[in-house]
Write an enzyme that holds these catalytic residues in place. Structure first.
Site, PDB file in Angstrom:
ATOM      1  N   GLU A 135       7.939   6.653   5.276  1.00  0.00           N
ATOM      2  CA  GLU A 135       7.727   7.408   4.032  1.00  0.00           C
ATOM      3  C   GLU A 135       6.402   8.142   4.069  1.00  0.00           C
ATOM      4  O   GLU A 135       6.282   9.260   3.591  1.00  0.00           O
ATOM      5  CB  GLU A 135       7.763   6.448   2.826  1.00  0.00           C
ATOM      6  CG  GLU A 135       7.755   7.155   1.473  1.00  0.00           C
ATOM      7  CD  GLU A 135       6.357   7.464   0.938  1.00  0.00           C
ATOM      8  OE1 GLU A 135       6.257   8.305   0.033  1.00  0.00           O
ATOM      9  OE2 GLU A 135       5.371   6.899   1.432  1.00  0.00           O
TER      10      GLU A 135
ATOM     11  N   ASP B 278       1.139  -0.828  -1.088  1.00  0.00           N
ATOM     12  CA  ASP B 278       1.870   0.370  -0.645  1.00  0.00           C
ATOM     13  C   ASP B 278       2.348   0.184   0.781  1.00  0.00           C
ATOM     14  O   ASP B 278       1.605   0.470   1.709  1.00  0.00           O
ATOM     15  CB  ASP B 278       0.964   1.601  -0.763  1.00  0.00           C
ATOM     16  CG  ASP B 278       1.699   2.887  -0.454  1.00  0.00           C
ATOM     17  OD1 ASP B 278       2.936   2.872  -0.392  1.00  0.00           O
ATOM     18  OD2 ASP B 278       1.034   3.918  -0.272  1.00  0.00           O
TER      19      ASP B 278
END
Ligand SMILES: [Zn+2]
Length: 453
Positions: A322, A288
């Site tokens: 993000e 991630d």
């Protein structure tokens, strides 16, 4: 007679086209599976740079590194987009323990991104456990005031898609602190968002609601949450202590990184493929979303290596922020609008670098049906789930401009083992699975580019 000839011509043409497409897709897979460089790039990003939370040195290094990689591949235009990002820092390692009588049992916690610190001496208070906001409301100020709220609703292990299980639990992390503060709580401890039973706290973003006092909040490992819950049943008066020194610094300058190859026939139609470059501070951010970043770069590298000259403009985007703000994705869409750019489709890889399953889409029925026709070409590569679904956080803001949003969909079973925890390292990524993902995205980009939408 004439009709039959036309029909035959048409059939042979479409068969030819399908044949050539399947050959090109085969070549794309061959290139990436035998000469793929995504894992090499990910190795550098994970091991040499490491954590890349917005505003950190790691994030700045990752911007320069991925820009350099794209330049070295010879992408036609590589540029940065300026964006101001939140700059939250964890400070010293958190401490926490459960106290009953003379006994103190340490438990692993990690401050949630965006949380305020505890007072320097920490916070010690009784604990009230809830599973959801309705229970909290029913308890009300009388039972909650002055206490630490433990939000302990697990991710639903019976869901086959773990993102659904995550979606069903994550409001505790995002909004738990402010919900608890409404009733006078002094702190909020949230069960980690994972189906694993282990000792790793999984951090993640949280937001304070306006008009409610801000209280410190942290994730506790699932083992820690289970222990605390069990001990509370035996002794509801036990105390929980935690201390954290995180803080939000002023916004910092940062960048999205963009690389593109201009289209030969319709350069004004843009197809984006991207992931987010920022990652949580506890780990290397390999799954991630280092994986999504290097897969996206690999798409353009492979197309270029194969001499495929796209008709439309293909852009690789490393979105910044993000995790705790989405400033990069928002800025990208704002600039696209300002510059009158037409984005026909955007693909995001932010669900890990696991074995590909397909693509989920957000768009009109007409847009989606133009992609589902590729099912027969892609199912040979185990891309069988192609249809309406979810796109991706970073590309989300492009949706307002009518862009088809496409989320790369890998197998979801192991993603939350690593998600936002210290275990999200290069070792969690399998090179072959990573390459298969990059090849899936490249194959779809090839088709979207060739036939448009
Ligand atoms: Zn992510």
């Amino acid at each position: 007679m004439k009709k039959i000839v036309v029909l035959l011509l048409f059939c042979s043409f479409s068969a030819f086209s399908q044949d050539s497409d399947s050959l090109v897709i085969r070549k794309i897979y061959n290139e990436i599976l035998s000469k793929g460089e995504a894992y090499k790039t990910l190795t550098y990003l994970s091991k040499k740079i490491g954590p890349r939370l917005s505003g950190s040195d790691g994030a700045a290094k990752a911007v320069q590194y991925t820009k350099k990689v794209m330049e070295e591949y010879g992408f036609e235009r590589v540029f940065l987009q300026d964006v101001m990002v939140p700059h939250w820092v964890r400070g010293q390692k958190e401490t926490a323990f459960i106290e009953t009588g003379k006994q103190k049992i340490n438990v692993p916690i990690a401050a949630l991104g965006g949380s305020i610190a505890t007072p320097i001496a920490g916070i010690k208070a009784e604990v009230i456990e809830v599973k959801n906001f309705e229970e909290l409301e029913a308890l009300g100020t009388e039972k909650v005031k002055g206490k630490i709220v433990l939000f302990n609703r697990p991710m639903d292990a019976t869901k086959i898609n773990t993102f659904e299980a995550y979606g069903g639990a994550v409001n505790q992390r995002g909004n738990g602190a402010s919900q608890a503060a409404k009733y006078g709580a002094v702190g909020a401890i949230v069960r980690s968002m994972t189906t694993l039973q282990d000792d790793n706290p999984h951090t993640g973003g949280m937001r304070y609601a306006t008009g409610v006092p801000m209280i410190p909040t942290a994730a506790i490992s699932t083992n820690g949450a289970n222990l605390l819950s069990k001990m509370l049943k035996e002794n509801p008066k036990l105390k929980f202590y935690f201390k954290q020194s995180c803080e939000s610094l002023p916004d910092a300058p940062s960048h999205n990184v963009v690389g593109e190859i201009k289209g030969t026939e319709k350069p004004d139609e843009i197809i984006v493929v991207g992931g987010h470059l920022d990652s949580w501070d506890l780990a290397e951010g390999a799954q991630d979303d280092g994986a999504g970043c290097v897969q996206s770069i690999e798409v353009l590298r492979a197309l270029k290596a194969l001499g495929i000259k796209p008709k439309r403009t293909i852009r690789v985007v490393m979105f910044m922020n993000e995790e705790n703000g989405l400033r990069g994705g928002t800025k990208y869409a704002d600039l696209a609008k300002q510059n009158n750019e037409k984005h026909i489709a955007a693909i995001e890889s932010d669900n890990g670098g696991f074995t590909p399953r397909g693509f989920g889409m957000v768009g009109t029925d007409a847009q989606i049906s133009k992609v589902t026709v590729y099912k027969n070409l892609l199912s040979a590569y185990d891309l069988k789930e192609i249809g309406r679904g979810s796109g991706g956080a970073d590309i989300g803001p492009l949706g307002q401009q009518g862009t088809l949003l496409i989320g790369f969909k890998p197998d979801s079973q192991r993603y939350f083992d690593f998600h936002h925890a210290k275990t999200d390292t290069l070792e969690a990524v399998n090179e072959r699975e990573l390459n298969l993902g990059a090849a899936s995205m490249a194959a779809l980009v090839y088709l979207l580019d060739k036939y448009g939408l």
